[in-house]
Design a protein around this motif. Structure first.
Motif, PDB file in Angstrom:
ATOM      1  N   HIS A 138       0.838  -1.204   0.000  1.00 45.18           N
ATOM      2  CA  HIS A 138       0.000   0.000   0.000  1.00 45.18           C
ATOM      3  C   HIS A 138       0.870   1.249   0.000  1.00 45.18           C
ATOM      4  O   HIS A 138       2.037   1.219   0.383  1.00 45.18           O
ATOM      5  N   SER A 168       4.972   7.344   0.227  1.00 48.58           N
ATOM      6  CA  SER A 168       4.160   6.789   1.314  1.00 48.58           C
ATOM      7  C   SER A 168       4.614   7.337   2.658  1.00 48.58           C
ATOM      8  O   SER A 168       5.807   7.398   2.959  1.00 48.58           O
ATOM      9  N   PHE A 192      -9.674  -0.729   5.276  1.00 55.25           N
ATOM     10  CA  PHE A 192      -8.568  -1.344   4.532  1.00 55.25           C
ATOM     11  C   PHE A 192      -8.878  -2.812   4.257  1.00 55.25           C
ATOM     12  O   PHE A 192      -8.698  -3.299   3.137  1.00 55.25           O
ATOM     13  N   LEU A 196      -9.246  -4.627   0.651  1.00 51.20           N
ATOM     14  CA  LEU A 196      -8.257  -5.651   0.330  1.00 51.20           C
ATOM     15  C   LEU A 196      -8.923  -6.952  -0.108  1.00 51.20           C
ATOM     16  O   LEU A 196      -8.541  -7.555  -1.121  1.00 51.20           O
ATOM     17  N   MET A 204      -5.155  -3.557  -8.081  1.00 52.33           N
ATOM     18  CA  MET A 204      -5.064  -2.513  -7.057  1.00 52.33           C
ATOM     19  C   MET A 204      -6.403  -1.783  -6.961  1.00 52.33           C
ATOM     20  O   MET A 204      -7.268  -1.898  -7.840  1.00 52.33           O
ATOM     21  N   THR A 205      -6.563  -1.017  -5.896  1.00 48.99           N
ATOM     22  CA  THR A 205      -7.802  -0.263  -5.711  1.00 48.99           C
ATOM     23  C   THR A 205      -7.883   0.852  -6.761  1.00 48.99           C
ATOM     24  O   THR A 205      -6.910   1.558  -7.005  1.00 48.99           O
ATOM     25  N   HIS A 216      -5.325   5.389   1.311  1.00 46.09           N
ATOM     26  CA  HIS A 216      -4.493   4.272   0.881  1.00 46.09           C
ATOM     27  C   HIS A 216      -4.727   3.948  -0.586  1.00 46.09           C
ATOM     28  O   HIS A 216      -5.863   4.008  -1.080  1.00 46.09           O
ATOM     29  N   ILE A 218      -4.028   0.475  -2.510  1.00 41.64           N
ATOM     30  CA  ILE A 218      -3.705  -0.901  -2.105  1.00 41.64           C
ATOM     31  C   ILE A 218      -3.569  -1.797  -3.328  1.00 41.64           C
ATOM     32  O   ILE A 218      -4.382  -1.726  -4.260  1.00 41.64           O
TER      33      ILE A 218
END
Length: 261
Positions: A138, A168, A192, A196, A204-205, A216, A218
């Motif tokens: 993440h 990050s 999260f 996930l 990924m998101t 985030h 992720i």
């Protein structure tokens, strides 16, 4: 001359005969008072329980310590310190501590945790922790717009690991390219975790995921069945936990049964 010499020789012979016995029972004689060898043996047992080996050098240190204590005790007694009320109170507290310690030690000896109990506890733990583990990365930032911009870069081919190291704000994972290693989803905060578990491997998101920590991005790298350590590897920890639980129950039972007015 010969008559005067004979008694001296007889006395010397008698002393020589008694000395080995005296040394076998005592570690030293301090100001005419014998210091029992049992004191050194008791101190040696304490050292052993602490995990330190009893080397010849340690034996000498123990002997010196026992002798020093006797010297100091004799001086304290000479000053009458063993007759004060404070001393008597401290002695009573020490007596209580030793008795309680021995009570609990004896209970654990006579109520030892069995291998069957250890296995049953391990099986309960394994059942409660079965399921999936996720290997994820993440990138955490403070602003939603920053997270959206990162998602845009990633879609254009930017490397996730490189951005994580640069942007990050999670110091633990950021330095490792966002790597969170293997963990069950329950290890993460709800937002999260939900994002996930909705991902498929390698995805990924698409939108920033907001949590109490920020926003985030992720990526799910892999999924597997939960990997639990084998029983033999964690047996000492399980054993210690069960011993503590048994002892706590014993203590609570004694308190419950006691009549306190």
């Amino acid at each position: 001359m010969k008559k005067a010499l004979l008694p001296s020789l007889a006395l010397a012979t008698l002393i020589a005969g008694l000395t080995p016995l005296a040394f076998a029972q005592n570690i030293a004689i301090v100001n005419g008072k014998a210091v029992p060898k049992a004191r050194a043996e008791a101190l040696s047992e304490q050292v052993k329980r602490s995990g330190r080996p009893i080397t010849p050098e340690m034996e000498q240190q123990i002997k010196d310590e026992v002798i020093a204590r006797e010297i100091f005790i004799q001086e304290a007694q000479k000053q009458g310190l063993d007759t004060t009320e404070d001393f008597k109170t401290q002695m009573e507290l020490a007596r209580q501590t030793i008795l309680i310690r021995d009570l609990f030690t004896n209970y654990q000896k006579t109520n030892a945790v069995t291998d069957e109990e250890v296995k049953a506890e391990y099986d309960r733990f394994a059942a409660a922790n079965s399921g999936k583990e996720y290997k994820a990365r993440h990138i955490l930032v403070d602003k939603e717009d920053d997270a959206k911009a990162i998602i845009g870069k990633l879609k254009k081919g930017a490397k996730f690991e490189d951005i994580a190291k640069k942007e990050s704000k999670d110091p633990g994972s950021g330095a490792k390219g966002g790597d969170l290693d293997w963990a069950p989803a329950g290890n993460y905060v709800a937002e999260f975790s939900t994002a996930l578990t909705a991902l498929t491997k390698g995805k990924m998101t698409e939108t920033p995921v907001k949590s109490q920590f920020g926003y985030h991005v992720i990526r799910l790298d892999d999924v597997r069945d939960a990997q639990l350590p084998p029983l033999e590897q964690v047996k000492p920890q399980v054993l210690q936990q069960l011993q503590q639980q048994k002892l706590a129950k014993y203590q609570n039972d004694l308190r419950t049964k006691a009549k306190v007015e």
